[in-house]
Motif scaffolding. Structure first.
Motif, PDB file in Angstrom:
ATOM      1  N   GLU A 521       0.778  -1.362  -0.017  1.00 53.79           N
ATOM      2  CA  GLU A 521       0.032  -0.056  -0.113  1.00 53.79           C
ATOM      3  C   GLU A 521       0.903   0.997  -0.114  1.00 53.79           C
ATOM      4  N   LEU A 522       1.925   1.153   0.819  1.00 59.06           N
ATOM      5  CA  LEU A 522       2.671   2.458   0.902  1.00 59.06           C
ATOM      6  C   LEU A 522       3.675   2.617  -0.332  1.00 59.06           C
ATOM      7  N   ASP A 523       3.859   1.610  -1.149  1.00 56.97           N
ATOM      8  CA  ASP A 523       4.781   1.679  -2.250  1.00 56.97           C
ATOM      9  C   ASP A 523       4.187   2.698  -3.371  1.00 56.97           C
ATOM     10  N   SER A 524       2.828   3.079  -3.270  1.00 57.32           N
ATOM     11  CA  SER A 524       2.484   3.972  -4.205  1.00 57.32           C
ATOM     12  C   SER A 524       2.270   5.713  -3.908  1.00 57.32           C
ATOM     13  N   ILE A 525       2.625   5.673  -2.626  1.00 56.77           N
ATOM     14  CA  ILE A 525       2.935   7.007  -2.298  1.00 56.77           C
ATOM     15  C   ILE A 525       4.254   7.646  -2.097  1.00 56.77           C
ATOM     16  N   ARG A 526       4.213   8.812  -2.934  1.00 54.49           N
ATOM     17  CA  ARG A 526       5.343   9.481  -3.427  1.00 54.49           C
ATOM     18  C   ARG A 526       6.167   9.936  -2.098  1.00 54.49           C
ATOM     19  N   GLY A 527       7.460   9.659  -1.833  1.00 60.41           N
ATOM     20  CA  GLY A 527       8.242  10.126  -0.782  1.00 60.41           C
ATOM     21  C   GLY A 527       8.262   8.959   0.519  1.00 60.41           C
ATOM     22  N   VAL A 528       7.568   8.005   0.173  1.00 56.17           N
ATOM     23  CA  VAL A 528       7.670   6.878   0.985  1.00 56.17           C
ATOM     24  C   VAL A 528       8.682   5.693   0.395  1.00 56.17           C
ATOM     25  N   GLY A 529       9.972   5.972   0.909  1.00 51.53           N
ATOM     26  CA  GLY A 529      11.121   4.792   0.306  1.00 51.53           C
ATOM     27  C   GLY A 529      11.160   3.918   1.567  1.00 51.53           C
ATOM     28  N   PRO A 530      12.174   2.996   1.160  1.00 53.27           N
ATOM     29  CA  PRO A 530      12.309   1.930   2.244  1.00 53.27           C
ATOM     30  C   PRO A 530      12.680   2.222   3.656  1.00 53.27           C
TER      31      PRO A 530
END
Length: 577
Positions: A521-530
């Motif tokens: 789910e978080l993969d699609s949010i800009r600015g959320v890296g590993p």
């Protein structure tokens, strides 16, 4: 020195060790006259345990000591080391945790299950692992002692006021050791002494206009008073005692210890002693082994069976560096507490007897080589092969031992339950240092049982294994195509173990699935890296929790800024119907 003939023993004080033909220790004892004491074993004896021991006796080793007290200490150490089968002894207590205060320059406070040969201080053992963990968390927040292994600079704990940061000079060693002394007092139950010291410090701080420091000390005092108020029983006298009561049947005795500090019951421990002996012998053996490890010794020990060996009091007094009295009161608060401990010991003994009867039935019905004191239940949880989790639940003497449960992330690809069971078995039992169980229970039918057997053979382990099928709760054993009949008592134990393994596997599977869902789910949010993804998962744990969070709560996650927090918050608001 080792001899074959007891007549070669000296007429002096020391410890004697009976060994069999293989050199294994059978029994350890002490005496002020080794020759006279050992000679008594060679006379006609009605005790069946003694007769059985003497049939195996091959040689006698002896160690001379300066006095009887030294002999007692050596005897206790040797019994702890060798665990001789014919001594009355505490059952193995390795599963119980201890609190350890390390002997480093700036000591740490840890939970450990082993007593090292170092100069660290130990408190325990404690029978409630969960309560110990909560207490340790409270101690660290209250006294702000360090937790880090290496003192390599200020860490997060110092930034959030959970550590005095000795690594960066935040506190002198002298002041830090004063705090460690208070931690010791806390584990000894001496709350009043801690409060008295803190009140002096608080008044000095206020007198020096250090109001912030005075307020911190005031909060510490209130926290300790809260602990005192939560004690569940209080007495008007300022008691400082251990209440010890034992109840025995056959070769098993249950012993209960109530710890009284400042007139309050601060803890209850229970233990099982194995070995045929008189009530007095059991009590003396317990006291020597119980206080033979580092622990607080009170000034008064109340027992329900007489302790006739006077050197025990002398030994304890030396350990305490103050007089210790062991006695049995005829009345008063001490007798009331002794009756409470005795009733508890009686209940424990009856419960153990019932569980033992059930395990004996299980042994006979499944034709096991011995009583299944340790049973391990294994289960797999997955959906279509995704987020597969394996679990091991452990029962000891018919009771759950949650601290020994283990979980495994299964690596086998695809929805193949048989291969997953085999992998779990191989990974669990390939460790040569692992204590092998007396019986393994697999959640499943004949196919899962066959896979478990293949796994055991591949790692060279020979342990009895059975399975329990889900629908009809039928028990399968190797070599038989039809299920075997098991009576209700043993079946209840197996069901309970199966349910525990299943619950543990499902909870881990759900946790893995939620973590996987959160990651995708978080993969699609800009600015959320590993790094931010990992921090969000650690902080919130699930999509639902993150979805309910405010922007400010999201910003509390490490390495988070407002722009990204608002994007995360907007993303989850848009998902809501």
């Amino acid at each position: 020195m080792r001899v074959k003939d007891y007549r070669e023993l000296p007429d002096k004080t020391g410890v004697y060790i009976f060994r069999d033909s293989r050199g294994q220790v059978l029994y350890v004892g002490k005496s002020i006259s080794l020759r006279k004491r050992v000679s008594s074993y060679f006379r006609e004896n009605d005790n069946p345990k003694t007769r059985a021991m003497m049939r195996h006796l091959d040689s006698i080793e002896y160690i001379l000591t300066g006095n009887e007290k030294e002999a007692l200490i050596l005897e206790s150490n040797l019994i702890k080391r060798y665990r001789p089968p014919y001594n009355v002894r505490l059952k193995d207590d390795k599963r119980y945790p201890f609190i350890k205060i390390t002997d480093e320059e700036y000591p740490r406070v840890l939970i450990t299950r082993t007593i090292g040969g170092d100069s660290a201080r130990y408190f325990g053992p404690f029978t409630d692992t969960g309560a110990v963990r909560k207490t340790l968390k409270f101690i660290k927040s209250l006294f702000r002692v360090r937790s880090c292994r290496r003192m390599d600079g200020p860490c997060l704990n110092s930034q959030i006021d959970l550590c005095h940061a000795p690594c960066s000079g935040g506190i002198s060693r002298e002041d830090y050791m004063e705090i460690i002394d208070r931690v010791e007092l806390f584990f000894q139950g001496r709350y009043t002494e801690i409060i008295d010291e803190l009140e002096v410090e608080m008044n000095e701080a206020a007198g020096n206009l250090e109001f912030e420091r005075a307020a911190i000390i005031r909060d510490q005092i209130e926290s300790i008073r809260d602990v005192m108020e939560r004690q569940y029983a209080a007495f008007t006298d300022s008691l400082d005692q251990d209440i010890i009561a034992s109840e025995g049947s056959g070769d098993t005795s249950a012993v209960v210890v109530l710890q009284i500090r400042d007139g309050k019951i601060i803890g209850k421990d229970d233990f099982i002693m194995k070995g045929s002996a008189t009530d007095t012998e059991v009590m003396e053996a317990f006291i020597k082994q119980y206080y033979g490890i580092p622990r607080y010794i009170p000034g008064e020990i109340i027992v329900n069976h007489p302790v006739r060996d006077a050197v025990i009091e002398e030994w304890l007094s030396e350990l305490r560096d103050a007089p210790v009295r062991i006695h049995s009161p005829a009345g008063g608060a001490g007798r009331r507490l002794l009756n409470i401990a005795r009733r508890n010991a009686s209940v424990i003994l009856k419960q153990k007897s019932k569980r033992r009867d059930v395990l004996l039935e299980l042994r006979d019905e499944l034709k096991l080589p011995g009583i299944p004191g340790r049973i391990e239940g294994l289960d797999i949880s997955n959906i279509g092969g995704e987020s597969a989790a394996g679990s091991v639940a452990v029962f000891i003497d018919g009771k759950p031992a949650p601290s020994q449960y283990r979980r495994y992330r299964i690596r086998t690809d695809g929805p193949d339950d048989y291969a997953m069971i085999r992998e779990l078995v191989e990974r669990r039992y390939s460790n040569p240092e692992l204590d092998k169980p007396d019986l393994i229970l697999i959640d499943g039918g004949k196919g899962q049982l066959r896979s478990a057997l293949e796994g055991l053979r591949s790692v060279g382990v020979d342990v009895p294994v059975i399975s329990i099928a889900k629908k009809r709760e039928e028990i399968y054993v190797p070599g038989l195509s039809s299920p075997v009949e098991v009576s209700e008592g043993p079946l209840q134990v197996l069901r309970h173990l199966r349910d525990e393994a299943h619950r543990f596997a499902v909870s881990y599977h759900r946790k893995m699935r939620e973590k996987s869902s959160l990651e995708s789910e978080l993969d699609s949010i800009r600015g959320v890296g590993p790094m931010r993804k990992r921090a969000l998962m650690e902080h919130f744990g699930s999509l639902d929790e993150l979805g309910r969070a405010s922007v400010e709560e999201i910003m509390a996650v490490r390495n988070m800024n407002r722009d990204v927090a608002e994007r995360i918050h907007s993303h989850f608001r848009a998902r809501k119907p």
